[in-house]
Design a protein around this motif. Structure first.
Motif, PDB file in Angstrom:
ATOM      1  N   TRP A  32     -12.693   9.373   2.619  1.00 25.76           N
ATOM      2  CA  TRP A  32     -11.250   9.728   3.125  1.00 25.76           C
ATOM      3  C   TRP A  32     -10.560  10.903   2.596  1.00 25.76           C
ATOM      4  O   TRP A  32     -10.658  11.020   1.260  1.00 25.76           O
ATOM      5  CB  TRP A  32     -10.297   8.440   2.881  1.00 25.76           C
ATOM      6  CG  TRP A  32     -10.593   6.820   3.031  1.00 25.76           C
ATOM      7  CD1 TRP A  32     -10.929   6.050   2.006  1.00 25.76           C
ATOM      8  CD2 TRP A  32     -11.086   6.460   4.173  1.00 25.76           C
ATOM      9  NE1 TRP A  32     -11.324   5.108   2.602  1.00 25.76           N
ATOM     10  CE2 TRP A  32     -11.692   5.017   4.003  1.00 25.76           C
ATOM     11  CE3 TRP A  32     -11.430   6.630   5.742  1.00 25.76           C
ATOM     12  CZ2 TRP A  32     -12.171   4.210   4.882  1.00 25.76           C
ATOM     13  CZ3 TRP A  32     -12.075   5.680   6.442  1.00 25.76           C
ATOM     14  CH2 TRP A  32     -12.376   4.638   6.156  1.00 25.76           C
ATOM     15  N   GLN A  78      -7.944  10.514  -0.358  1.00 33.26           N
ATOM     16  CA  GLN A  78      -8.560   9.829  -1.591  1.00 33.26           C
ATOM     17  C   GLN A  78      -9.416  11.127  -2.167  1.00 33.26           C
ATOM     18  O   GLN A  78      -9.015  11.272  -3.455  1.00 33.26           O
ATOM     19  CB  GLN A  78      -9.395   8.849  -1.365  1.00 33.26           C
ATOM     20  CG  GLN A  78      -8.481   7.716  -0.716  1.00 33.26           C
ATOM     21  CD  GLN A  78      -9.449   6.260  -0.747  1.00 33.26           C
ATOM     22  OE1 GLN A  78     -10.720   6.104  -1.323  1.00 33.26           O
ATOM     23  NE2 GLN A  78      -9.077   5.374   0.327  1.00 33.26           N
ATOM     24  N   CYS A 118      -7.088   1.440  -7.764  1.00 30.77           N
ATOM     25  CA  CYS A 118      -6.923   2.453  -7.135  1.00 30.77           C
ATOM     26  C   CYS A 118      -7.860   2.784  -6.243  1.00 30.77           C
ATOM     27  O   CYS A 118      -8.967   2.291  -6.134  1.00 30.77           O
ATOM     28  CB  CYS A 118      -6.220   3.474  -8.059  1.00 30.77           C
ATOM     29  SG  CYS A 118      -7.799   4.137  -8.900  1.00 30.77           S
ATOM     30  N   TRP A 119      -7.854   4.127  -5.479  1.00 31.41           N
ATOM     31  CA  TRP A 119      -8.831   4.633  -4.767  1.00 31.41           C
ATOM     32  C   TRP A 119      -9.682   5.739  -5.541  1.00 31.41           C
ATOM     33  O   TRP A 119      -9.038   6.085  -6.328  1.00 31.41           O
ATOM     34  CB  TRP A 119      -8.225   4.987  -3.266  1.00 31.41           C
ATOM     35  CG  TRP A 119      -7.487   4.190  -2.506  1.00 31.41           C
ATOM     36  CD1 TRP A 119      -8.121   3.191  -1.543  1.00 31.41           C
ATOM     37  CD2 TRP A 119      -6.248   3.757  -2.546  1.00 31.41           C
ATOM     38  NE1 TRP A 119      -7.089   2.540  -0.876  1.00 31.41           N
ATOM     39  CE2 TRP A 119      -6.038   2.502  -1.534  1.00 31.41           C
ATOM     40  CE3 TRP A 119      -5.170   4.116  -3.459  1.00 31.41           C
ATOM     41  CZ2 TRP A 119      -4.854   2.039  -1.420  1.00 31.41           C
ATOM     42  CZ3 TRP A 119      -3.911   3.392  -3.289  1.00 31.41           C
ATOM     43  CH2 TRP A 119      -3.809   2.581  -2.323  1.00 31.41           C
ATOM     44  N   SER A 120     -10.879   5.878  -5.137  1.00 33.88           N
ATOM     45  CA  SER A 120     -11.729   6.868  -5.895  1.00 33.88           C
ATOM     46  C   SER A 120     -11.337   8.193  -5.232  1.00 33.88           C
ATOM     47  O   SER A 120     -10.583   8.257  -4.267  1.00 33.88           O
ATOM     48  CB  SER A 120     -13.110   6.699  -5.471  1.00 33.88           C
ATOM     49  OG  SER A 120     -13.894   7.644  -6.188  1.00 33.88           O
ATOM     50  N   ASP A 166     -13.956   0.839  -2.055  1.00 38.19           N
ATOM     51  CA  ASP A 166     -12.674   0.738  -1.503  1.00 38.19           C
ATOM     52  C   ASP A 166     -11.478   0.771  -2.598  1.00 38.19           C
ATOM     53  O   ASP A 166     -10.740   1.600  -2.624  1.00 38.19           O
ATOM     54  CB  ASP A 166     -12.412  -0.502  -0.483  1.00 38.19           C
ATOM     55  CG  ASP A 166     -11.346  -0.178   0.481  1.00 38.19           C
ATOM     56  OD1 ASP A 166     -10.638   0.676   0.619  1.00 38.19           O
ATOM     57  OD2 ASP A 166     -10.873  -1.339   1.159  1.00 38.19           O
ATOM     58  N   GLN A 167     -11.484  -0.325  -3.271  1.00 38.14           N
ATOM     59  CA  GLN A 167     -10.662  -0.539  -4.572  1.00 38.14           C
ATOM     60  C   GLN A 167     -11.346  -0.332  -5.783  1.00 38.14           C
ATOM     61  O   GLN A 167     -12.509  -1.002  -6.036  1.00 38.14           O
ATOM     62  CB  GLN A 167      -9.686  -1.879  -4.269  1.00 38.14           C
ATOM     63  CG  GLN A 167      -8.548  -1.731  -3.238  1.00 38.14           C
ATOM     64  CD  GLN A 167      -7.778  -0.717  -3.826  1.00 38.14           C
ATOM     65  OE1 GLN A 167      -7.041  -0.852  -4.576  1.00 38.14           O
ATOM     66  NE2 GLN A 167      -7.573   0.213  -2.835  1.00 38.14           N
ATOM     67  N   ASN A 193       0.637  -1.192   0.091  1.00 43.54           N
ATOM     68  CA  ASN A 193      -0.015   0.188   0.028  1.00 43.54           C
ATOM     69  C   ASN A 193       0.777   1.329  -0.082  1.00 43.54           C
ATOM     70  O   ASN A 193       0.436   2.209  -0.864  1.00 43.54           O
ATOM     71  CB  ASN A 193      -0.928   0.071   1.320  1.00 43.54           C
ATOM     72  CG  ASN A 193      -2.049   1.060   1.199  1.00 43.54           C
ATOM     73  OD1 ASN A 193      -1.935   1.864   0.667  1.00 43.54           O
ATOM     74  ND2 ASN A 193      -2.823   1.047   2.206  1.00 43.54           N
ATOM     75  N   THR A 225     -15.559   4.570   2.421  1.00 44.76           N
ATOM     76  CA  THR A 225     -15.702   4.390   0.914  1.00 44.76           C
ATOM     77  C   THR A 225     -16.500   3.300   0.644  1.00 44.76           C
ATOM     78  O   THR A 225     -16.582   2.439   1.376  1.00 44.76           O
ATOM     79  CB  THR A 225     -14.311   4.308   0.168  1.00 44.76           C
ATOM     80  OG1 THR A 225     -14.532   3.996  -1.082  1.00 44.76           O
ATOM     81  CG2 THR A 225     -13.665   3.118   0.847  1.00 44.76           C
TER      82      THR A 225
END
Length: 448
Positions: free
Chosen positions: A401, A404, A110-112, A333-334, A88, A330
């Protein structure tokens, strides 16, 4: 083209600066690649799809592996997917370096939020509207998950992993021993911390060399003090990150640092190396504030220990008008983004669909995950996981988050400044002024 390269250069500089700072701080987060080491889309095999992700450890590794193996064994596309997992902490840096050198993988998780939007704006994400709208996953995914995969009215990603909400995990046996109950208010939580500290137990297990782990505390405190409007206004440019709720959040963190509520050397401890969870396993710490993915971490590491664990959402603050149902987290998440076209894109999308197949979803549930699909409640049996879903369903709003949601440069300013706050080397006011300056510079650059 010039604007695209300018965006990518700014993104690269922000991520590389953050990585350099982390290295100087001894984060211990290194690469842990598995499978192919080629990494880029130019792998030399037109029928290979290179897929970068962060599935280095169970249960994430098991879920990604199951999805990739399902695709590779069942596809009629003629393509083969090669999974390349990375830890990570070093993942964002590696991804941006690859983009900067023209070696971006064919598909990547990835993260949004801000970073994903930057990748797309820089040309490393393809819209998948037609593929998505003709797929069964359109009706399978939660609307909120699809929303976080959408940018400028187009769908660019496939969310697959988890409904992740921040909350506080705690040792039930320890609470019972000292006559403690789940807190309703921040004052109740502080009384718990004081009791644990008096008995030689560190109240919160926290490893903050990664910086985002400490942000969990800040985001929850800021939301409980002021709600989400101050954050939204600060991002829009109509407010400021020096708003009172952000200063109060930083001051409360420093108050807890001075009270000894965090481990010694908190900024040098590594989340990726498992140093926070080890404090829980050793029972030298009583609570851990983090994302709900920890249900899978705990249960995978030790089902026996997991039976000792309880969970509650971050408590309300007395005298605050903020809605205490607000959650930080979120829905997804991914998110799998695609850097390929034509038949390769169709095959890569098919692999992403495999992540949402019934068998992979069931594996996620068994591992403590909450896949972002409709009707997931019917599959859940774990009491904590059910509590997390109920909290998410009852939330008036869910704040993504900060690291993100925000543009990378602003996210880095937030994380860097907050780590200094935890280290008592910067005041909350100074940290927030730095974050606000980064936000203003980003908005000015964006307007050019």
């Amino acid at each position: 083209m010039k604007k695209r390269m300018k965006r990518l250069a700014a993104l690269s500089m922000a991520v590389l600066m953050a990585a350099s700072m982390a290295a100087c701080g001894g984060s211990g987060g290194g690469s842990s690649d598995g499978g192919s080491s080629s990494g880029g889309s130019g792998s030399g095999d037109d029928k290979e799809i290179v897929y970068w992700n962060i599935g280095t450890e169970s249960p994430d590794k098991d879920i990604v592996t199951a999805a990739v193996e399902k695709f590779n064994s069942e596809t009629e596309s003629g393509y083969t997917v090669t999974s390349v997992p990375t830890q990570n902490d070093s993942y964002k840096e590696k991804l941006v370096v690859a983009m900067s050198s023209g070696e971006c993988p064919d598909m990547y998780s990835c993260w949004s939020g801000g970073p994903m939007y930057e990748y797309i704006d820089s040309g490393f994400g393809q819209p998948i509207d037609d593929l998505f709208n003709n797929s069964e996953i359109k009706d399978k995914l939660m609307e909120s998950a699809i929303g976080q995969a959408t940018y400028n009215d187009h769908i660019y990603a496939v969310p697959y992993q988890n409904v992740s909400m921040s909350g506080i995990f705690y040792n039930k046996e320890m609470f019972e021993k000292y006559g403690l109950e789940e807190p309703a208010t921040l004052a109740d939580l502080e009384n718990i911390c004081a009791t644990l500290k008096e008995n030689g137990i560190t109240p919160f297990a926290l490893a903050n060399s990664s910086k985002w782990t400490g942000s969990m505390y800040f985001m929850n405190l800021a939301a409980r003090y002021g709600g989400l409007e101050p954050f939204q206004n600060a991002v829009a440019g109509t407010g400021s990150f020096t708003d009172e709720c952000f200063i109060q959040a930083g001051e409360k963190i420093q108050e807890w640092v001075n009270a000894g509520y965090f481990p010694d050397g908190v900024n040098s401890l590594s989340e990726d190396d498992g140093q926070a969870k080890q404090l829980m396993y050793q029972e030298t710490a009583g609570m851990l504030l983090c994302g709900s993915w920890y249900t899978g971490t705990f249960s995978t590491d030790s089902e026996e220990f997991y039976q000792k664990i309880g969970w509650f959402p971050f408590p309300a603050i007395e005298g605050s008008d903020a809605d205490p149902s607000i959650m930080i987290g979120t829905v997804g998440d991914q998110f799998i983004v695609f850097n390929c076209e034509g038949e390769k894109l169709e095959a890569a999308f098919e692999c992403a669909e495999a992540h949402l197949s019934d068998e992979v979803i069931d594996l996620g549930v068994e591992s403590g995950k909450i896949p972002p699909v409709n009707g997931i409640e019917e599959k859940l049996t774990d009491p904590i996981t059910i509590e997390v879903v109920e909290a998410a369903n009852n939330a008036s709003e869910i704040q993504l988050w900060y690291d993100q949601y925000l543009p990378p440069a602003v996210s880095n300013a937030h994380l860097d400044g907050l780590q200094e706050v935890f280290g008592l080397t910067m005041t909350p006011q100074e940290a927030q002024e730095s974050m606000q300056q980064a936000m203003e510079e980003y908005n000015a650059q964006k307007a050019e």
